[in-house]
Design a protein around this motif. Structure first.
Motif, PDB file in Angstrom:
ATOM      1  N   LEU A  82       8.790 -13.389 -20.555  1.00 14.12           N
ATOM      2  CA  LEU A  82       9.155 -12.244 -19.730  1.00 14.12           C
ATOM      3  C   LEU A  82       9.374 -10.997 -20.570  1.00 14.12           C
ATOM      4  CD1 LEU A  82      11.412 -14.085 -17.184  1.00 14.12           C
ATOM      5  CD2 LEU A  82       9.484 -12.609 -16.580  1.00 14.12           C
ATOM      6  N   LYS A  83       8.986  -9.873 -19.984  1.00 18.02           N
ATOM      7  CA  LYS A  83       9.105  -8.578 -20.630  1.00 18.02           C
ATOM      8  C   LYS A  83      10.044  -7.683 -19.809  1.00 18.02           C
ATOM      9  CE  LYS A  83       4.246  -8.864 -22.078  1.00 18.02           C
ATOM     10  NZ  LYS A  83       2.933  -8.191 -22.032  1.00 18.02           N
ATOM     11  N   VAL A  84      10.545  -6.658 -20.440  1.00 14.06           N
ATOM     12  CA  VAL A  84      11.405  -5.705 -19.735  1.00 14.06           C
ATOM     13  C   VAL A  84      10.680  -5.131 -18.521  1.00 14.06           C
ATOM     14  CG1 VAL A  84      12.602  -3.493 -19.923  1.00 14.06           C
ATOM     15  CG2 VAL A  84      12.734  -5.148 -21.801  1.00 14.06           C
ATOM     16  N   ASP A  85       9.387  -4.902 -18.670  1.00 14.05           N
ATOM     17  CA  ASP A  85       8.591  -4.333 -17.568  1.00 14.05           C
ATOM     18  C   ASP A  85       8.452  -5.278 -16.380  1.00 14.05           C
ATOM     19  OD1 ASP A  85       6.190  -2.440 -19.611  1.00 14.05           O
ATOM     20  OD2 ASP A  85       8.250  -2.034 -18.980  1.00 14.05           O
ATOM     21  N   ASP A  86       8.830  -6.539 -16.547  1.00  9.47           N
ATOM     22  CA  ASP A  86       8.791  -7.479 -15.421  1.00  9.47           C
ATOM     23  C   ASP A  86      10.007  -7.340 -14.519  1.00  9.47           C
ATOM     24  OD1 ASP A  86       7.469  -9.908 -17.710  1.00  9.47           O
ATOM     25  OD2 ASP A  86       6.352  -8.750 -16.196  1.00  9.47           O
ATOM     26  N   THR A  87      10.963  -6.536 -14.921  1.00  6.14           N
ATOM     27  CA  THR A  87      12.152  -6.321 -14.109  1.00  6.14           C
ATOM     28  C   THR A  87      11.777  -5.731 -12.753  1.00  6.14           C
ATOM     29  OG1 THR A  87      13.590  -6.001 -16.030  1.00  6.14           O
ATOM     30  CG2 THR A  87      14.324  -5.046 -13.937  1.00  6.14           C
ATOM     31  N   ALA A  88      12.181  -6.400 -11.692  1.00 12.27           N
ATOM     32  CA  ALA A  88      11.825  -5.972 -10.343  1.00 12.27           C
ATOM     33  C   ALA A  88      12.479  -6.916  -9.335  1.00 12.27           C
ATOM     34  CB  ALA A  88      10.303  -6.000 -10.145  1.00 12.27           C
ATOM     35  N   VAL A  89      12.405  -6.519  -8.077  1.00  2.05           N
ATOM     36  CA  VAL A  89      12.714  -7.453  -7.003  1.00  2.05           C
ATOM     37  C   VAL A  89      11.412  -8.161  -6.648  1.00  2.05           C
ATOM     38  CG1 VAL A  89      13.550  -7.737  -4.652  1.00  2.05           C
ATOM     39  CG2 VAL A  89      14.577  -5.998  -6.137  1.00  2.05           C
ATOM     40  N   TYR A  90      11.455  -9.470  -6.644  1.00  2.53           N
ATOM     41  CA  TYR A  90      10.271 -10.279  -6.370  1.00  2.53           C
ATOM     42  C   TYR A  90      10.329 -10.807  -4.943  1.00  2.53           C
ATOM     43  CZ  TYR A  90       8.781 -10.105 -11.209  1.00  2.53           C
ATOM     44  OH  TYR A  90       8.333  -9.673 -12.435  1.00  2.53           O
ATOM     45  N   TYR A  91       9.225 -10.654  -4.247  1.00  2.46           N
ATOM     46  CA  TYR A  91       9.121 -11.066  -2.862  1.00  2.46           C
ATOM     47  C   TYR A  91       7.992 -12.088  -2.714  1.00  2.46           C
ATOM     48  CZ  TYR A  91      11.649  -6.684  -1.971  1.00  2.46           C
ATOM     49  OH  TYR A  91      12.561  -5.661  -1.968  1.00  2.46           O
ATOM     50  N   CYS A  92       8.217 -13.065  -1.862  1.00  3.64           N
ATOM     51  CA  CYS A  92       7.106 -13.924  -1.487  1.00  3.64           C
ATOM     52  C   CYS A  92       6.628 -13.500  -0.101  1.00  3.64           C
ATOM     53  CB  CYS A  92       7.500 -15.397  -1.499  1.00  3.64           C
ATOM     54  SG  CYS A  92       8.755 -15.864  -0.320  1.00  3.64           S
ATOM     55  N   ASN A  93       5.362 -13.738   0.152  1.00  4.22           N
ATOM     56  CA  ASN A  93       4.854 -13.468   1.490  1.00  4.22           C
ATOM     57  C   ASN A  93       3.861 -14.527   1.904  1.00  4.22           C
ATOM     58  OD1 ASN A  93       2.302 -12.768   0.423  1.00  4.22           O
ATOM     59  ND2 ASN A  93       2.153 -10.895   1.608  1.00  4.22           N
ATOM     60  N   GLY A  94       3.650 -14.598   3.200  1.00  7.56           N
ATOM     61  CA  GLY A  94       2.697 -15.538   3.754  1.00  7.56           C
ATOM     62  C   GLY A  94       1.917 -14.860   4.867  1.00  7.56           C
ATOM     63  N   ILE A  95       0.679 -15.240   4.990  1.00  9.55           N
ATOM     64  CA  ILE A  95      -0.191 -14.624   5.988  1.00  9.55           C
ATOM     65  C   ILE A  95      -0.674 -15.674   6.969  1.00  9.55           C
ATOM     66  CG2 ILE A  95      -2.304 -13.335   6.396  1.00  9.55           C
ATOM     67  CD1 ILE A  95      -2.038 -12.194   3.582  1.00  9.55           C
ATOM     68  N   ASN A  96      -0.411 -15.414   8.233  1.00  7.96           N
ATOM     69  CA  ASN A  96      -0.960 -16.248   9.297  1.00  7.96           C
ATOM     70  C   ASN A  96      -2.338 -15.698   9.626  1.00  7.96           C
ATOM     71  OD1 ASN A  96      -1.713 -17.353  11.784  1.00  7.96           O
ATOM     72  ND2 ASN A  96       0.406 -17.648  12.398  1.00  7.96           N
ATOM     73  N   ARG A  97      -3.361 -16.375   9.162  1.00  4.52           N
ATOM     74  CA  ARG A  97      -4.718 -15.845   9.340  1.00  4.52           C
ATOM     75  C   ARG A  97      -5.172 -15.881  10.791  1.00  4.52           C
ATOM     76  NH1 ARG A  97      -8.418 -18.197   4.533  1.00  4.52           N
ATOM     77  NH2 ARG A  97      -7.548 -20.173   5.255  1.00  4.52           N
ATOM     78  N   ASN A  98      -4.530 -16.706  11.608  1.00  6.48           N
ATOM     79  CA  ASN A  98      -4.900 -16.762  13.025  1.00  6.48           C
ATOM     80  C   ASN A  98      -4.478 -15.495  13.761  1.00  6.48           C
ATOM     81  OD1 ASN A  98      -6.038 -19.330  12.813  1.00  6.48           O
ATOM     82  ND2 ASN A  98      -4.051 -20.326  13.138  1.00  6.48           N
ATOM     83  N   THR A  99      -3.310 -14.979  13.394  1.00  2.47           N
ATOM     84  CA  THR A  99      -2.778 -13.805  14.085  1.00  2.47           C
ATOM     85  C   THR A  99      -2.869 -12.539  13.243  1.00  2.47           C
ATOM     86  OG1 THR A  99      -0.534 -14.159  13.275  1.00  2.47           O
ATOM     87  CG2 THR A  99      -1.151 -15.298  15.299  1.00  2.47           C
ATOM     88  N   GLY A 100      -3.101 -12.706  11.945  1.00  3.95           N
ATOM     89  CA  GLY A 100      -3.130 -11.544  11.059  1.00  3.95           C
ATOM     90  C   GLY A 100      -1.751 -11.053  10.676  1.00  3.95           C
ATOM     91  N   THR A 101      -0.729 -11.808  11.023  1.00  3.64           N
ATOM     92  CA  THR A 101       0.647 -11.387  10.745  1.00  3.64           C
ATOM     93  C   THR A 101       1.030 -11.757   9.325  1.00  3.64           C
ATOM     94  OG1 THR A 101       1.229 -11.744  13.060  1.00  3.64           O
ATOM     95  CG2 THR A 101       3.036 -11.563  11.485  1.00  3.64           C
ATOM     96  N   THR A 102       1.685 -10.819   8.643  1.00 11.83           N
ATOM     97  CA  THR A 102       2.211 -11.051   7.305  1.00 11.83           C
ATOM     98  C   THR A 102       3.724 -11.172   7.375  1.00 11.83           C
ATOM     99  OG1 THR A 102       0.419  -9.818   6.268  1.00 11.83           O
ATOM    100  CG2 THR A 102       2.418 -10.137   4.975  1.00 11.83           C
TER     101      THR A 102
END
Length: 114
Positions: A82-102
């Motif tokens: 890990l580097k200092v530049d990796d500092t951030a809030v990390y989010y996971c996401n998922g995509i429902n490809r049937n509805t297009g909803t993220t």
């Protein structure tokens, strides 16, 4: 649908962290990790379409590894060197490809500092 991210924290440069994201009620075929630093736009870190190899942002290639467990409805992000530049809030996401909803998780703070 809920995505619960965890595993963030404070780590020194060169250290490692493993982020987890639990999806409820089920994991999506397309899952991803993003991050956002203060004053910057949210950016893609890694994304995986079920059955394919994950793709990574150039900034994390060779250091981060995304994996998933369908049995546990979870995705993970192993972060090494890990580097200092990796500092951030990390989010996971998922995509429902049937509805297009993220769908987005609530984010977990990663701070890399000596």
């Amino acid at each position: 649908v809920q995505l619960q991210a965890s595993g963030g924290g404070l780590v020194q440069p060169g250290g490692s962290l493993r982020l987890s994201c639990i999806a409820s009620p089920t994991i999506f075929p397309v899952m991803g990790w993003f991050r956002q630093s203060p004053g910057k736009e949210r950016e893609l870190v890694a994304r995986q379409i079920y059955g394919d190899q994950p793709i990574y942002a150039d900034a994390v290639k060779g250091r981060f590894t995304m994996s998933r467990s369908n049995a546990k409805n979870a995705v993970y992000l192993q972060m090494n060197s890990l580097k200092v530049d990796d500092t951030a809030v990390y989010y996971c996401n998922g995509i429902n490809r049937n509805t297009g909803t993220t769908y987005w998780g609530q984010g977990t703070q990663v701070t890399v500092s000596s």
